[in-house]
Design a protein around this motif. Structure first.
Motif, PDB file in Angstrom:
ATOM      1  N   PHE A 162       0.860  -1.181   0.000  1.00  0.00           N
ATOM      2  CA  PHE A 162       0.000   0.000   0.000  1.00  0.00           C
ATOM      3  C   PHE A 162       0.893   1.227   0.000  1.00  0.00           C
ATOM      4  O   PHE A 162       1.766   1.364   0.849  1.00  0.00           O
ATOM      5  CB  PHE A 162      -0.895  -0.031   1.236  1.00  0.00           C
ATOM      6  N   VAL A 163       0.690   2.108  -0.986  1.00  0.00           N
ATOM      7  CA  VAL A 163       1.548   3.291  -1.130  1.00  0.00           C
ATOM      8  C   VAL A 163       0.646   4.516  -1.174  1.00  0.00           C
ATOM      9  O   VAL A 163      -0.303   4.565  -1.951  1.00  0.00           O
ATOM     10  CB  VAL A 163       2.366   3.219  -2.443  1.00  0.00           C
ATOM     11  N   LYS A 219      -0.600  13.648   1.195  1.00  0.00           N
ATOM     12  CA  LYS A 219      -1.949  14.178   1.030  1.00  0.00           C
ATOM     13  C   LYS A 219      -2.611  13.585  -0.201  1.00  0.00           C
ATOM     14  O   LYS A 219      -3.665  14.041  -0.612  1.00  0.00           O
ATOM     15  CB  LYS A 219      -1.863  15.700   0.869  1.00  0.00           C
ATOM     16  N   GLY A 220      -1.958  12.611  -0.803  1.00  0.00           N
ATOM     17  CA  GLY A 220      -2.398  12.234  -2.148  1.00  0.00           C
ATOM     18  C   GLY A 220      -3.160  10.930  -2.273  1.00  0.00           C
ATOM     19  O   GLY A 220      -3.467  10.249  -1.315  1.00  0.00           O
ATOM     20  N   ALA A 251      -8.218  13.166  -0.864  1.00  0.00           N
ATOM     21  CA  ALA A 251      -7.597  11.850  -0.664  1.00  0.00           C
ATOM     22  C   ALA A 251      -7.568  11.440   0.802  1.00  0.00           C
ATOM     23  O   ALA A 251      -6.729  10.653   1.216  1.00  0.00           O
ATOM     24  CB  ALA A 251      -6.186  11.851  -1.240  1.00  0.00           C
ATOM     25  N   ARG A 307      -7.523   7.041   9.911  1.00  0.00           N
ATOM     26  CA  ARG A 307      -7.773   7.220   8.478  1.00  0.00           C
ATOM     27  C   ARG A 307      -8.284   5.912   7.882  1.00  0.00           C
ATOM     28  O   ARG A 307      -7.629   4.884   8.014  1.00  0.00           O
ATOM     29  CB  ARG A 307      -6.504   7.685   7.766  1.00  0.00           C
ATOM     30  N   GLY A 362      -9.135   2.977   5.479  1.00  0.00           N
ATOM     31  CA  GLY A 362      -8.559   2.332   4.293  1.00  0.00           C
ATOM     32  C   GLY A 362      -7.051   2.405   4.191  1.00  0.00           C
ATOM     33  O   GLY A 362      -6.475   1.925   3.218  1.00  0.00           O
ATOM     34  N   GLU A 363      -6.385   3.035   5.148  1.00  0.00           N
ATOM     35  CA  GLU A 363      -4.922   3.148   5.050  1.00  0.00           C
ATOM     36  C   GLU A 363      -4.282   2.050   5.878  1.00  0.00           C
ATOM     37  O   GLU A 363      -4.179   2.151   7.099  1.00  0.00           O
ATOM     38  CB  GLU A 363      -4.462   4.542   5.514  1.00  0.00           C
ATOM     39  N   HIS A 364      -3.898   0.995   5.201  1.00  0.00           N
ATOM     40  CA  HIS A 364      -3.303  -0.140   5.897  1.00  0.00           C
ATOM     41  C   HIS A 364      -2.227  -0.761   5.043  1.00  0.00           C
ATOM     42  O   HIS A 364      -2.471  -1.118   3.897  1.00  0.00           O
ATOM     43  CB  HIS A 364      -4.377  -1.174   6.234  1.00  0.00           C
ATOM     44  N   ARG A 375       2.439  -1.632   5.020  1.00  0.00           N
ATOM     45  CA  ARG A 375       3.697  -1.686   5.760  1.00  0.00           C
ATOM     46  C   ARG A 375       3.945  -0.404   6.552  1.00  0.00           C
ATOM     47  O   ARG A 375       4.361  -0.436   7.700  1.00  0.00           O
ATOM     48  CB  ARG A 375       4.824  -1.896   4.748  1.00  0.00           C
ATOM     49  N   TRP A 376       3.654   0.748   5.940  1.00  0.00           N
ATOM     50  CA  TRP A 376       3.905   2.036   6.595  1.00  0.00           C
ATOM     51  C   TRP A 376       2.618   2.777   6.915  1.00  0.00           C
ATOM     52  O   TRP A 376       2.629   3.997   7.085  1.00  0.00           O
ATOM     53  CB  TRP A 376       4.849   2.894   5.739  1.00  0.00           C
ATOM     54  N   HIS A 377       1.504   2.070   6.936  1.00  0.00           N
ATOM     55  CA  HIS A 377       0.222   2.683   7.271  1.00  0.00           C
ATOM     56  C   HIS A 377      -0.527   1.814   8.263  1.00  0.00           C
ATOM     57  O   HIS A 377      -0.492   0.585   8.171  1.00  0.00           O
ATOM     58  CB  HIS A 377      -0.650   2.853   6.020  1.00  0.00           C
ATOM     59  N   ALA A 392       5.046   9.382  -5.555  1.00  0.00           N
ATOM     60  CA  ALA A 392       5.080   8.181  -4.711  1.00  0.00           C
ATOM     61  C   ALA A 392       6.110   7.157  -5.204  1.00  0.00           C
ATOM     62  O   ALA A 392       6.812   6.548  -4.411  1.00  0.00           O
ATOM     63  CB  ALA A 392       3.692   7.543  -4.658  1.00  0.00           C
ATOM     64  N   PHE A 393       6.202   6.976  -6.531  1.00  0.00           N
ATOM     65  CA  PHE A 393       7.011   5.871  -7.045  1.00  0.00           C
ATOM     66  C   PHE A 393       8.388   6.285  -7.562  1.00  0.00           C
ATOM     67  O   PHE A 393       9.317   5.503  -7.517  1.00  0.00           O
ATOM     68  CB  PHE A 393       6.256   5.118  -8.141  1.00  0.00           C
ATOM     69  N   GLU A 439       7.538   9.171   4.297  1.00  0.00           N
ATOM     70  CA  GLU A 439       7.049  10.479   4.715  1.00  0.00           C
ATOM     71  C   GLU A 439       6.864  10.495   6.220  1.00  0.00           C
ATOM     72  O   GLU A 439       6.229   9.618   6.796  1.00  0.00           O
ATOM     73  CB  GLU A 439       5.717  10.791   4.029  1.00  0.00           C
TER      74      GLU A 439
END
Lengths: 190, 302
Positions: free
Chosen positions: A29-30, A34-35, B38, B77, B79-81, B83-85, B174-175, B221
């Motif tokens: 998951f990336v 804020k995006g 978002a 938040r 839906g934010e799950h 490795r880093w969420h 992001a990428f 981040e």
């Protein structure tokens, strides 16, 4: 058609991409601060075994692949197809050479194989971890030489060639590890 | 790790106290949710939303208190799950009156030093790191140029043809960009594009950019900061714009937080705010491989 949302993604999940069945290898998951959130996914094409990376917008859905595994008994090879049977339902399946691949050298009739089916058609055949098979060709055995480290090639009735100890004779029945293509013991030995 | 976390929380409170920033023990259950394209808030049946950050509450208090303040606590938040969420995480968010973006970065640097960061923060501009990583000038590149680069890199989603400029900026950031940032210590990237700025002042010298920054360490981040928007009419316009973006994306559209706008009408003092992800900071300080290793009850195994 069943669908999976990206938040159901996890290793092993079977999905359809561009008409082909894929298995998810890794899902990350990336989300930039804020995006928009994304899922970066490593997927293995179940037909070609190639692993590729794909990006999805988080929350999007993809079609589920009707893929499952069955323990099937190998019956025979008719020159074109390999025939298998479900020992519980007696239902028969025919697998193309591409689906059997390397496993062809490591199975003999009545062996039970782990077969991956997609829409009821064999997609991949995995040989059992161990095969018991007769040596059909090897150099004459060296008598008494039961402990030294030397080996020689031996061809099994299934077509596989494995390195065996020098004392093994043609006609003997061996137990081999199909994952490593390695001799384990004479069948019956413990 | 539990004790290490306790020590970090104590150190963060100490540095805030040393800077004379007042701790606010604000609510995490709110009657309103921020309008951001978002940001999906967790709704609580018949109650409202769990806050995704203490921003709205702190700003309402700033109008009354007129002094520096912070909140250190859990935010949520949907839906934010990964490795880093984690859908529930710990955030330190502070606001300091009269602060510029440079002042806010200085405070962040002081906080990170106190927490044990390996070096002082370094600053670069968004446009510069974006150009370095992608070869694209973010000031002139249009949606199609951004999309073409993403496709060439093999990172574009198959069905993303309809993505707007913000979408492609997010994807490339992001990428392509983010993984290159803060390799040997925290790095602050300033002047993010104005396209999706909400409660943030724009750069008076170039309104294509906002007075907003993010801090990255090892490509992760860690913090987000900005000079806060004080113009209430601008705020309402941008909230409506974000609501439209949410509607277009088929996301839930919570009503605009009128209590915040009321407070801003009364007069939000000029200030800058920074939000710091405490779990990520703890993970980076301890060399943890994922958030779940530093969170006492990580989702979903809790």
């Amino acid at each position: 058609m069943a669908q999976y949302s990206t938040n159901q993604f996890k290793g092993g999940l079977k999905i359809i991409l561009d008409g082909d069945p894929y298995s998810i290898v890794e899902n990350e998951f990336v989300k930039p601060g804020k995006g928009q959130a994304f899922n970066r996914v490593k997927v293995r094409n179940l037909k070609t075994n190639r692993v590729v990376e794909r990006t999805f917008k988080s929350g999007d859905s993809v079609e589920a692949a009707d893929v499952f595994n069955l323990d099937l008994q190998f019956l025979y090879h008719d020159g074109e197809f390999y025939h298998f049977m479900d020992p519980n339902s007696f239902e028969q399946y025919q697998a193309a050479e591409a689906a059997v691949g390397d496993a062809a050298k490591w199975i003999k009739p009545e062996d039970k194989c782990d077969v991956t089916l997609w829409n009821g058609v064999p997609l991949q055949v995995d040989a059992p971890n161990f095969l018991v098979a007769k040596v059909i060709e090897t150099d004459p055995g060296v008598r008494g030489n039961t402990s030294s480290g030397g080996t020689k090639p031996a061809t099994l009735e299934t077509g596989a060639v494995v390195q065996v100890p020098l004392f093994i004779e043609q006609g003997e029945v061996l137990r081999v590890d199909t994952r490593k293509a390695e001799y384990v013991s004479r069948a019956g030995d413990s | 790790m539990i004790a290490r976390r306790a020590a970090l929380l104590a150190a963060l409170r100490q540095v805030m106290a040393d800077l004379d920033v007042l701790e606010i023990d604000g609510a995490v259950l709110s009657a309103a949710a921020p309008a951001e394209r978002a940001l999906d808030c967790l709704a609580v049946v018949e109650a409202g939303w769990l806050v995704p950050s203490p921003e709205h509450g702190l700003k309402r208090l700033l109008v009354e208190l007129r002094r520096d303040c912070y909140q250190l606590g859990h935010v949520f938040r949907a839906g934010e799950h990964g490795r880093w969420h984690n859908p529930e995480f710990t955030m330190l968010e502070w606001y300091r009156l009269g602060a510029s973006m440079a002042d806010a970065v200085d405070t962040l640097d002081a906080v990170l030093q106190e927490a044990g960061a390996p070096r002082r923060v370094r600053c670069r501009r968004y446009a510069d790191v974006f150009a370095e990583a992608t070869g694209l000038d973010v000031r002139t590149a249009d949606t199609e140029a951004l999309a073409a680069h993403a496709r060439a890199q093999g990172i574009a989603p198959a069905d993303a043809d309809a993505g707007d400029r913000v979408f492609w900026l997010d994807l490339l950031m992001a990428f392509c960009v983010q993984p290159t940032l803060g390799r040997d210590g925290p790095e602050v990237i300033t002047h993010f594009p104005a396209d999706d700025a909400v409660l943030v002042e724009l750069d008076p010298h170039d309104p294509r950019f906002a007075q907003r920054f993010e801090c990255f360490w090892q490509g992760i981040e860690l913090a987000n900061g900005a000079v806060e928007l004080t113009d209430v009419e601008q705020a309402r316009k941008r909230m409506v714009r974000e609501q439209q973006a949410r509607r277009a994306a088929g996301s839930a559209v919570p009503p605009i937080d009128e209590r915040l706008l009321q407070a801003m009408t009364a007069g939000l003092p000029r200030c800058a705010g920074v939000a710091l992800g405490v779990d990520r900071l703890l993970a980076l300080l301890t060399g943890a491989e994922q958030l779940a290793d530093v969170v006492p009850f990580a989702w979903p195994a809790r």
